[in-house]
Design a protein around this motif. Structure first.
Motif, PDB file in Angstrom:
ATOM      1  N   UNK A  17       0.837  -1.211   0.000  1.00 25.63           N
ATOM      2  CA  UNK A  17       0.000   0.000   0.000  1.00 25.63           C
ATOM      3  C   UNK A  17       0.868   1.255   0.000  1.00 25.63           C
ATOM      4  N   UNK A  18       1.916   1.246   0.813  1.00 24.13           N
ATOM      5  CA  UNK A  18       2.818   2.396   0.878  1.00 24.13           C
ATOM      6  C   UNK A  18       3.502   2.599  -0.473  1.00 24.13           C
ATOM      7  N   UNK A  19       3.942   1.513  -1.104  1.00 23.87           N
ATOM      8  CA  UNK A  19       4.590   1.599  -2.425  1.00 23.87           C
ATOM      9  C   UNK A  19       3.671   2.269  -3.441  1.00 23.87           C
ATOM     10  N   UNK A  20       2.412   1.875  -3.449  1.00 29.83           N
ATOM     11  CA  UNK A  20       1.462   2.460  -4.398  1.00 29.83           C
ATOM     12  C   UNK A  20       1.184   3.928  -4.111  1.00 29.83           C
ATOM     13  N   UNK A  21       1.187   4.310  -2.853  1.00 30.36           N
ATOM     14  CA  UNK A  21       0.997   5.726  -2.505  1.00 30.36           C
ATOM     15  C   UNK A  21       2.212   6.565  -2.902  1.00 30.36           C
ATOM     16  N   UNK A  22       3.412   6.023  -2.743  1.00 26.70           N
ATOM     17  CA  UNK A  22       4.615   6.718  -3.204  1.00 26.70           C
ATOM     18  C   UNK A  22       4.537   6.907  -4.715  1.00 26.70           C
ATOM     19  N   UNK A  24       1.855   7.178  -6.505  1.00 20.03           N
ATOM     20  CA  UNK A  24       0.894   8.253  -6.755  1.00 20.03           C
ATOM     21  C   UNK A  24       1.556   9.614  -6.635  1.00 20.03           C
ATOM     22  N   UNK A  25       2.350   9.809  -5.587  1.00 19.57           N
ATOM     23  CA  UNK A  25       3.037  11.087  -5.400  1.00 19.57           C
ATOM     24  C   UNK A  25       3.957  11.418  -6.561  1.00 19.57           C
ATOM     25  N   UNK A  26       4.652  10.414  -7.087  1.00 20.62           N
ATOM     26  CA  UNK A  26       5.521  10.620  -8.244  1.00 20.62           C
ATOM     27  C   UNK A  26       4.680  10.995  -9.459  1.00 20.62           C
ATOM     28  N   UNK A  27       3.572  10.288  -9.654  1.00 21.89           N
ATOM     29  CA  UNK A  27       2.692  10.577 -10.795  1.00 21.89           C
ATOM     30  C   UNK A  27       2.032  11.941 -10.665  1.00 21.89           C
ATOM     31  N   UNK A 128      -0.563   8.676   7.258  1.00 20.24           N
ATOM     32  CA  UNK A 128       0.354   7.873   6.454  1.00 20.24           C
ATOM     33  C   UNK A 128       0.155   8.017   4.957  1.00 20.24           C
ATOM     34  N   UNK A 129      -1.102   8.153   4.520  1.00 23.11           N
ATOM     35  CA  UNK A 129      -1.366   8.290   3.090  1.00 23.11           C
ATOM     36  C   UNK A 129      -0.677   9.541   2.535  1.00 23.11           C
ATOM     37  N   UNK A 130      -0.865  10.658   3.204  1.00 22.76           N
ATOM     38  CA  UNK A 130      -0.252  11.914   2.753  1.00 22.76           C
ATOM     39  C   UNK A 130       1.270  11.848   2.850  1.00 22.76           C
ATOM     40  N   UNK A 131       1.777  11.249   3.921  1.00 20.68           N
ATOM     41  CA  UNK A 131       3.227  11.142   4.087  1.00 20.68           C
ATOM     42  C   UNK A 131       3.856  10.327   2.957  1.00 20.68           C
ATOM     43  N   UNK A 132       3.204   9.234   2.561  1.00 14.95           N
ATOM     44  CA  UNK A 132       3.726   8.402   1.474  1.00 14.95           C
ATOM     45  C   UNK A 132       3.651   9.144   0.143  1.00 14.95           C
ATOM     46  N   UNK A 139      10.795  12.485  -4.036  1.00 14.31           N
ATOM     47  CA  UNK A 139      11.595  11.745  -5.007  1.00 14.31           C
ATOM     48  C   UNK A 139      11.540  12.440  -6.362  1.00 14.31           C
ATOM     49  N   UNK A 140      10.343  12.830  -6.777  1.00 13.65           N
ATOM     50  CA  UNK A 140      10.165  13.513  -8.061  1.00 13.65           C
ATOM     51  C   UNK A 140      10.944  14.834  -8.123  1.00 13.65           C
TER      52      UNK A 140
END
Length: 144
Positions: A17-22, A24-27, A128-132, A139-140
């Motif tokens: 779940x954390x990987x997918x949220x990260x 999303x942030x990149x996208x 956690x969702x926002x943090x991820x 990263x972006x």
């Protein structure tokens, strides 16, 4: 547009779940992100062709899970020097795995790491969702 690879190991699904949220942030930042389970990365060439590599594992008995340890040994041959990197993981009480992954990526692979690893108890707890997602954005920002 830059492209990131996020590789995760998981026991309960929380690190996934954390990987997918990260991702999303990149996208959200206008870049591409591909998410893979650690068992889907079979050889070092699977880590090539990306501008960033982000690795995550839960902490289990004070350690990262075996699949991530195996990947870290393989990744030494993947020519990650200078690429953007990040590390993350879920944990119950101690959370050492993301720190160990981060240190390996920074000191052994000589990657251009974000400021610190992301450690979360769960994607849905305490923001956690926002943090991820914010970690993905961080990263972006390193792509620039």
């Amino acid at each position: 547009m830059a492209k990131a690879l996020i590789v995760y190991a998981t026991r309960t699904g929380e690190t996934e779940k954390i990987a997918n949220l990260i991702a999303e942030g990149i996208r959200f930042s206008g870049h591409e992100a591909e998410v893979k389970k650690v068992t889907d990365v079979k050889k070092e060439d699977d880590l090539k062709g990306f501008d960033a590599v982000v690795l995550g594992s839960p902490t289990y008995h004070g350690e990262m899970v075996q699949g991530m340890k195996t990947l870290l040994f393989m990744a030494e041959k993947a020519e990650l020097n200078g690429k953007v990197g990040g590390a993350f993981g879920a944990f119950g009480w101690s959370g050492e795995a993301p720190d160990r992954i981060f240190d390996t990526m920074k000191n052994i692979y000589q990657m251009n790491m974000v400021t610190a690893p992301l450690r979360l108890k769960a994607a849905g707890l305490g923001g956690g969702m926002k943090m991820a997602q914010d970690y993905g954005r961080e990263i972006a920002e390193k792509f620039a």
